[in-house]
Structures are given as structure tokens and as C-alpha cells.
Design a protein around this motif. Structure first.
Motif, PDB file in Angstrom:
ATOM      1  N   LEU A  90       0.822  -1.207   0.000  1.00  0.00           N
ATOM      2  CA  LEU A  90       0.000   0.000   0.000  1.00  0.00           C
ATOM      3  C   LEU A  90       0.856   1.258   0.000  1.00  0.00           C
ATOM      4  N   ALA A  91       1.883   1.277   0.836  1.00  0.00           N
ATOM      5  CA  ALA A  91       2.771   2.442   0.905  1.00  0.00           C
ATOM      6  C   ALA A  91       3.521   2.638  -0.409  1.00  0.00           C
TER       7      ALA A  91
ATOM      8  N   SER B  79       1.508   3.994  -3.536  1.00  0.00           N
ATOM      9  CA  SER B  79       1.007   5.373  -3.496  1.00  0.00           C
ATOM     10  C   SER B  79       1.714   6.240  -4.543  1.00  0.00           C
ATOM     11  N   THR B  80       2.838   5.741  -5.097  1.00  0.00           N
ATOM     12  CA  THR B  80       3.462   6.457  -6.214  1.00  0.00           C
ATOM     13  C   THR B  80       2.495   6.566  -7.393  1.00  0.00           C
TER      14      THR B  80
ATOM     15  N   ILE C   4      -0.654   7.040  -7.167  1.00  0.00           N
ATOM     16  CA  ILE C   4      -1.571   8.161  -6.893  1.00  0.00           C
ATOM     17  C   ILE C   4      -0.974   9.438  -7.461  1.00  0.00           C
TER      18      ILE C   4
ATOM     19  N   SER D 116       3.607  14.442   7.253  1.00  0.00           N
ATOM     20  CA  SER D 116       4.336  13.188   7.103  1.00  0.00           C
ATOM     21  C   SER D 116       5.619  13.199   7.927  1.00  0.00           C
TER      22      SER D 116
ATOM     23  N   ALA E 234       3.381   6.768   2.538  1.00  0.00           N
ATOM     24  CA  ALA E 234       2.487   6.899   1.388  1.00  0.00           C
ATOM     25  C   ALA E 234       2.374   8.357   0.943  1.00  0.00           C
TER      26      ALA E 234
ATOM     27  N   ASN F 179       5.466   9.409  -0.841  1.00  0.00           N
ATOM     28  CA  ASN F 179       5.671   8.715  -2.116  1.00  0.00           C
ATOM     29  C   ASN F 179       4.859   9.329  -3.259  1.00  0.00           C
ATOM     30  N   ILE F 180       3.807  10.079  -2.923  1.00  0.00           N
ATOM     31  CA  ILE F 180       2.959  10.667  -3.961  1.00  0.00           C
ATOM     32  C   ILE F 180       3.740  11.639  -4.856  1.00  0.00           C
TER      33      ILE F 180
END
Length: 267
Positions: A14-15, A18-19, A21, A44, A161, A164-165
Motif C-alpha cells: 500500500l505504501a 502510493s506512487t 496516486i 508526514s 504513502a 511517495n505521492i
């Protein structure tokens, strides 16, 4: 234990993903929402710093002290903490700044470079590779935390996450403008993210035969150092650059408060 490994892998997946996203955001926006990004990155950083110093470091110290005693155990914990910082700093040093995922860029800045397609494509591909390298220690941090205590890993997943966006944006935008293909841009962003759970799983399989209280403590302390370094080296400078100074601080404090409240709820 097997159930925890499955949970840990899911959290890390999941983490890492997130890239994607960030990749999707880049396709549908022409301008970066600087205020939102500033608060988010500060938030964060607050989560990472608080959980590293209040939860992860003491837990690492307790594990090592239980085997080696107070003086040696504390010294080894401190050394491992700074070793984690050194490892992530070395990775940063080896990656050129223009391809470094910690050198965040605005969406509109990358879109305005579409006159140099070859350079853009190279930048996007190198950034994808760089993020894959960075995602290994981050993935291991999430994975080990989730195996030890899944409730402790939840805020770590959330914090990683968020940060990572923008990294997903830095991969997808140059590749999209160099090739005109959203599929290729999304694919490389996806692959850079999937490296996080895969790398974490490989790392865990290598370490698993050697795991004991000392090794666990050293890994945990190193993870704390990695997360603190990322917060001060990447997240807070980027948060201040994207928005007003106070926005990043408000985000930082909010992240710490939420982390503190969430930990109190599980006492």
C-alpha cells in the motif's frame, strides 16, 4: 507470525503503490497545490519523527539492552540509529540531484520542459530507478514495523504513502511528456512503487535466519535513523519550499499530535 507477515506485506504494498496516486494526479492537474502539499509533507515528517523517537528508538533500545546490558545496549542502539542515517545519506549522495527523488519538482515545471523529449525520458527512467533504490529501506521499515506491531505500522504506512505521492509525479510527468503515453508513465511509476514491497520481502528473507533480539534492535534503530533523516533532508525542506513557513510547521505539529493520540489509544 505468518499472519503478521501477510499484514506487513500488504502494508508495504500500500505504501509503495502510493506512487501511482502521484502518477494519476499528474495526468489530471496542470498546477501543484502548494499549500496542500506543504501541509501534507510537514504532516508526514511529524509522524515519522515522532514515531521514530518515541516508539521505534526506545523499542530498539529495550531489545538490545535486554541482551547486552544498559551501557553496551544503549551505545549499540545509538550507533545503529546514526548508521541508518549514514546509509540513506550515502544513497542520496550516489544519485545525481536531477534524478534524485528527494529533489522534488512542481508539475508545471516538468510540463514546461517538453522541448527536450530525450532528456525528459532519461530523467523519468532514472528517477524511477532512483526511487526503487530509495524504496528498499523505506519498505523494510514498514515491513519490520508491521511484523513486530501492526498497529505501530499504520501511521508509518500513512507517512511513507504521503511522501511517495510526489515521487510518483516526478516519474510519470517527464515520461508522459516525452512519450505521450499515459500507460508508459503509469507503468514506470507503478514499477518504482512495487519495488518497495518486493525489496522489503527480499530483505526480510535474507535477515530472517539471523533474527534475534540484537539483530531486531539494530534494524529497528537503523530504521528510526532512516526515517528521521528523510524527514529533515527531504520532507521539511520541500514543505517549506512549496508553501509558507508556518504551513509546514502546522503540518509537522499536526502529524505529531495525531501520532501521539493514536499511540495513546492503544495503551
Amino acid at each position: 507470525m505468518n499472519n503478521n507477515i501477510l499484514i506487513a506485506f500488504s502494508f508495504t504494498l500500500l505504501a509503495g503503490l502510493s506512487t501511482t496516486i502521484g502518477s494519476c494526479i499528474a495526468f489530471f492537474t496542470k498546477h501543484t497545490n502548494k499549500k496542500f502539499l506543504s501541509v501534507s509533507l510537514g504532516f508526514s515528517a511529524g509522524v515519522m519523527i515522532y514515531v521514530s523517537m518515541i516508539e521505534i528508538f526506545p523499542e530498539a533500545q529495550n531489545s538490545i539492552v535486554s541482551v547486552h546490558g544498559e551501557k553496551i545496549g544503549t551505545s549499540l542502539t545509538v550507533l545503529s540509529f546514526f548508521a541508518g542515517m549514514f546509509i540513506i545519506a550515502l544513497i542520496d549522495k550516489l544519485i545525481p540531484s536531477e534524478e534524485n527523488p528527494h529533489e522534488l519538482k512542481l508539475v508545471e515545471e516538468m510540463e514546461n520542459c517538453n522541448s527536450c523529449n530525450t532528456k525528459l525520458l532519461r530523467t523519468g527512467l532514472c528517477t524511477a530507478l532512483a526511487i526503487s533504490l530509495h524504496n528498499f529501506p523505506e519498505g523494510l521499515a514498514t515491513f519490520v514495523s508491521a511484523i513486530e506491531d501492526p498497529t505501530l505500522a499504520i501511521p508509518i504506512v500513512f507517512a511513507i504513502a504521503i511522501h511517495n505521492i510526489p515521487e510518483g509525479i516526478s516519474v510519470s510527468v517527464p515520461i508522459y511528456h516525452a512519450t505521450g503515453s499515459k500507460k508508459k508513465a503509469f507503468f514506470y511509476s507503478f514499477m518504482s512503487g512495487i519495488a518497495e514491497p518486493i525489496g522489503a520481502l527480499i530483505g526480510w528473507l535474507i535477515l530472517m535466519p539471523f533474527i534475534n533480539e540484537t539483530v531486531f534492535g539494530i534494524i529497528f534503530a537503523s530504521i528510526a535513523g532512516i526515517m528521521v533523516f528523510i524527514s529533515f533532508d527531504e520532507l521539511l525542506p520541500a514543505a517549506r519550499e512549496y508553501g509558507e513557513h508556518h504551513l509546514s510547521i502546522y503540518g509537522l505539529i499536526s502529524g505529531m499530535i495525531l501520532m501521539a493520540v493514536s499511540l495513546l489509544l492503544f495503551i
